[in-house]
Write a protein that holds these residues in place. Structure first.
Motif, PDB file in Angstrom:
ATOM      1  N   ASP A  95      22.938 -11.517   1.545  1.00 24.15           N
ATOM      2  CA  ASP A  95      23.832 -10.996   0.500  1.00 24.15           C
ATOM      3  C   ASP A  95      24.478  -9.692   0.958  1.00 24.15           C
ATOM      4  OD1 ASP A  95      25.111 -10.133  -1.761  1.00 24.15           O
ATOM      5  OD2 ASP A  95      23.438 -10.541  -3.112  1.00 24.15           O
ATOM      6  N   PRO A  96      25.762  -9.714   1.302  1.00 28.26           N
ATOM      7  CA  PRO A  96      26.410  -8.486   1.757  1.00 28.26           C
ATOM      8  C   PRO A  96      26.607  -7.457   0.655  1.00 28.26           C
ATOM      9  CG  PRO A  96      28.032 -10.225   1.516  1.00 28.26           C
ATOM     10  CD  PRO A  96      26.693 -10.851   1.270  1.00 28.26           C
ATOM     11  N   TYR A  97      26.406  -7.862  -0.600  1.00 31.78           N
ATOM     12  CA  TYR A  97      26.547  -6.927  -1.713  1.00 31.78           C
ATOM     13  C   TYR A  97      25.236  -6.183  -1.969  1.00 31.78           C
ATOM     14  CZ  TYR A  97      30.928  -9.379  -2.572  1.00 31.78           C
ATOM     15  OH  TYR A  97      32.168  -9.914  -2.416  1.00 31.78           O
ATOM     16  N   ALA A  98      24.107  -6.892  -1.877  1.00 34.97           N
ATOM     17  CA  ALA A  98      22.818  -6.272  -2.164  1.00 34.97           C
ATOM     18  C   ALA A  98      22.221  -5.545  -0.966  1.00 34.97           C
ATOM     19  CB  ALA A  98      21.832  -7.330  -2.653  1.00 34.97           C
ATOM     20  N   SER A  99      22.658  -5.891   0.245  1.00 35.21           N
ATOM     21  CA  SER A  99      22.029  -5.335   1.435  1.00 35.21           C
ATOM     22  C   SER A  99      22.600  -3.977   1.858  1.00 35.21           C
ATOM     23  CB  SER A  99      22.158  -6.316   2.608  1.00 35.21           C
ATOM     24  OG  SER A  99      23.519  -6.541   2.927  1.00 35.21           O
ATOM     25  N   LEU A 100      23.652  -3.511   1.173  1.00 28.86           N
ATOM     26  CA  LEU A 100      24.233  -2.204   1.488  1.00 28.86           C
ATOM     27  C   LEU A 100      24.024  -1.246   0.319  1.00 28.86           C
ATOM     28  CD1 LEU A 100      27.674  -3.247   3.065  1.00 28.86           C
ATOM     29  CD2 LEU A 100      25.457  -2.976   4.191  1.00 28.86           C
ATOM     30  N   ASN A 101      23.695  -0.008   0.619  1.00 29.33           N
ATOM     31  CA  ASN A 101      23.509   1.025  -0.402  1.00 29.33           C
ATOM     32  C   ASN A 101      24.872   1.456  -0.939  1.00 29.33           C
ATOM     33  OD1 ASN A 101      23.008   3.399  -1.881  1.00 29.33           O
ATOM     34  ND2 ASN A 101      21.244   3.909  -0.601  1.00 29.33           N
ATOM     35  N   SER A 102      25.097   1.209  -2.226  1.00 36.13           N
ATOM     36  CA  SER A 102      26.415   1.471  -2.811  1.00 36.13           C
ATOM     37  C   SER A 102      26.761   2.957  -2.858  1.00 36.13           C
ATOM     38  CB  SER A 102      26.477   0.892  -4.232  1.00 36.13           C
ATOM     39  OG  SER A 102      25.507   1.501  -5.062  1.00 36.13           O
ATOM     40  N   ARG A 103      25.753   3.830  -2.676  1.00 39.88           N
ATOM     41  CA  ARG A 103      26.004   5.269  -2.745  1.00 39.88           C
ATOM     42  C   ARG A 103      26.213   5.906  -1.364  1.00 39.88           C
ATOM     43  NH1 ARG A 103      22.004   7.565  -7.535  1.00 39.88           N
ATOM     44  NH2 ARG A 103      22.684   6.104  -9.161  1.00 39.88           N
ATOM     45  N   MET A 104      26.199   5.077  -0.343  1.00 42.41           N
ATOM     46  CA  MET A 104      26.407   5.589   1.012  1.00 42.41           C
ATOM     47  C   MET A 104      27.720   5.065   1.566  1.00 42.41           C
ATOM     48  SD  MET A 104      22.534   5.033   2.513  1.00 42.41           S
ATOM     49  CE  MET A 104      22.911   5.728   4.130  1.00 42.41           C
ATOM     50  N   THR A 105      28.374   5.867   2.382  1.00 42.02           N
ATOM     51  CA  THR A 105      29.595   5.410   3.031  1.00 42.02           C
ATOM     52  C   THR A 105      29.247   4.432   4.144  1.00 42.02           C
ATOM     53  OG1 THR A 105      29.587   7.182   4.685  1.00 42.02           O
ATOM     54  CG2 THR A 105      30.692   7.631   2.579  1.00 42.02           C
ATOM     55  N   ALA A 106      30.246   3.710   4.612  1.00 43.27           N
ATOM     56  CA  ALA A 106      30.020   2.755   5.699  1.00 43.27           C
ATOM     57  C   ALA A 106      29.466   3.464   6.930  1.00 43.27           C
ATOM     58  CB  ALA A 106      31.326   2.038   6.035  1.00 43.27           C
ATOM     59  N   GLY A 107      29.993   4.649   7.211  1.00 41.85           N
ATOM     60  CA  GLY A 107      29.516   5.409   8.363  1.00 41.85           C
ATOM     61  C   GLY A 107      28.049   5.797   8.225  1.00 41.85           C
ATOM     62  N   ASP A 108      27.661   6.227   7.030  1.00 40.50           N
ATOM     63  CA  ASP A 108      26.260   6.614   6.809  1.00 40.50           C
ATOM     64  C   ASP A 108      25.334   5.409   6.881  1.00 40.50           C
ATOM     65  OD1 ASP A 108      26.919   9.267   6.501  1.00 40.50           O
ATOM     66  OD2 ASP A 108      27.092   9.153   4.319  1.00 40.50           O
ATOM     67  N   ILE A 109      25.801   4.251   6.393  1.00 42.83           N
ATOM     68  CA  ILE A 109      24.988   3.038   6.439  1.00 42.83           C
ATOM     69  C   ILE A 109      24.717   2.635   7.886  1.00 42.83           C
ATOM     70  CG2 ILE A 109      25.034   0.554   5.971  1.00 42.83           C
ATOM     71  CD1 ILE A 109      26.537   1.241   3.360  1.00 42.83           C
ATOM     72  N   ILE A 110      25.746   2.669   8.710  1.00 48.53           N
ATOM     73  CA  ILE A 110      25.596   2.268  10.107  1.00 48.53           C
ATOM     74  C   ILE A 110      24.721   3.260  10.869  1.00 48.53           C
ATOM     75  CG2 ILE A 110      26.855   1.908  12.273  1.00 48.53           C
ATOM     76  CD1 ILE A 110      29.228   0.946  10.516  1.00 48.53           C
ATOM     77  N   ALA A 111      24.836   4.536  10.523  1.00 51.63           N
ATOM     78  CA  ALA A 111      24.071   5.571  11.238  1.00 51.63           C
ATOM     79  C   ALA A 111      22.645   5.731  10.731  1.00 51.63           C
ATOM     80  CB  ALA A 111      24.802   6.914  11.114  1.00 51.63           C
TER      81      ALA A 111
END
Length: 341
Positions: A105-121
């Motif tokens: 699930d690409p919606y549930a697996s990412l933290n909605s309060r973090m930017t894409a850069g922060d998620i990857i890092a």
């Protein structure tokens, strides 16, 4: 390729892997669910292994075990010649970089309060020796975003600003952040539209060609598996009942369960559509699986012998890497090996 070269090319080897969970029983204090029962599989460098089977057959438990989120009861896992379950401390932390996951699930697996850069890092917060300098981290994040086709402009955006396919690309970039050797893809395109599925699958293929990554690709969609996998393993009630090169498994299924799965897969070419194999009965409870062959209660070829010991391994003589666990395999040109052989 010589036997030694083939052995050197193997990245992951699993032998007789078992995992049992204890669950509350209706009339007993505890009941046992054997999620994995003697799993054997191999994964070569730069290869995609497709893992298919009905819901509840143990695919996700196997993925979690390979990720070391579950510890097996018995059996062995060899990763590049090393048993990861025997590692501790820094060696264990170093190993965890080598196996990553892309979630369903690409919606549930990412933290909605973090930017894409922060998620990857984020993985670098744990693995601090990688890119300890912020400038290097930002450069690497931009490079990963370019690699997955989003571009550096996506770095400061939040997940809500992306489509489902774009979010899955962020998840892929996050999995790549630690330079893994293996990525476990757990239904990575099932939540996406068909056109977006093709884009993500092509991206995974391009990344594999560039980076020589190995994939364990879990999916219930047989058409997707046929498109991406080099080899296929078919699971049923905690066991792998058939393995082999993709074309061999799809075009020459040797196990009756595999044949039933393939007959249910939609085909555009009317000439390729065979008779639909309808399975009788329901999937047995994993808390009380049938003896001998797990599939025998639904198999039209089953006889009394199927209720005895675990079936032998039938080898396709035309494709020696194509094998099925069955007393009554479908291919005529084959040899049978006992499980003790």
């Amino acid at each position: 390729m010589s036997d030694q070269e083939a052995a050197d090319d193997q990245l992951l080897t699993v032998r007789d892997l078992c995992k049992t969970f204890r669950v509350p029983g209706a009339r007993r204090g505890k009941a046992e669910l054997r999620a994995l029962d003697g799993i054997n599989l191999d994964l070569a460098r730069g290869e995609t292994l497709g893992l298919v089977g009905e819901s509840g057959c143990g695919k996700s438990t196997l993925a979690r075990t390979l990720m070391m989120l579950e510890r097996p009861d018995s059996g062995t896992v060899s990763f590049d010649g090393t048993d990861p379950f025997g590692l501790k401390g820094k060696e264990l932390l170093k190993f965890r970089r080598r196996v990553q996951m892309v979630f369903q699930d690409p919606y549930a697996s990412l933290n909605s309060r973090m930017t894409a850069g922060d998620i990857i890092a984020e993985p670098w917060r744990t693995h601090r020796t990688l890119h300890p300098v912020k400038h290097d981290r930002d450069t690497r994040v931009r490079g990963l975003l370019d690699l997955v086709g989003l571009g550096a402009k996506a770095m400061n955006k939040y997940p809500a600003e992306f489509s489902g396919g774009q979010r899955q690309r962020i998840g892929i970039a996050r999995a790549l952040a630690l330079n893994p050797d293996v990525i476990i893809c757990d239904e990575p395109v099932s939540a996406l539209d068909l056109s977006v599925q093709a884009q993500v699958l092509n991206l995974l293929n391009d990344l594999q060609q560039q980076l020589q990554i190995s994939y364990v690709f879990i999916s219930h969609d047989l058409s997707v598996v046929r498109h991406v996998a080099d080899r296929v393993a078919v699971m049923y009630l905690g066991r792998i009942v058939e393995t082999g090169p993709t074309e061999a498994v799809f075009d020459r299924p040797n196990h009756p369960y595999t044949a039933a799965l393939m007959s249910a897969a939609p085909k555009l070419d009317a000439a390729q559509r065979g008779e639909r194999i309808l399975l009788k009965g329901e999937v047995p409870s994993p808390l009380n699986p049938p003896s001998g062959c797990r599939f025998r209660t639904r198999c039209q070829h089953a006889t009394d012998v199927c209720a005895g010991e675990r079936p032998p391994v039938a080898i396709d003589l035309q494709v020696p890497d194509h094998a099925a666990e069955c007393y009554h395999p479908l291919l005529a040109d084959q040899s049978a090996l006992s499980r003790s052989a």
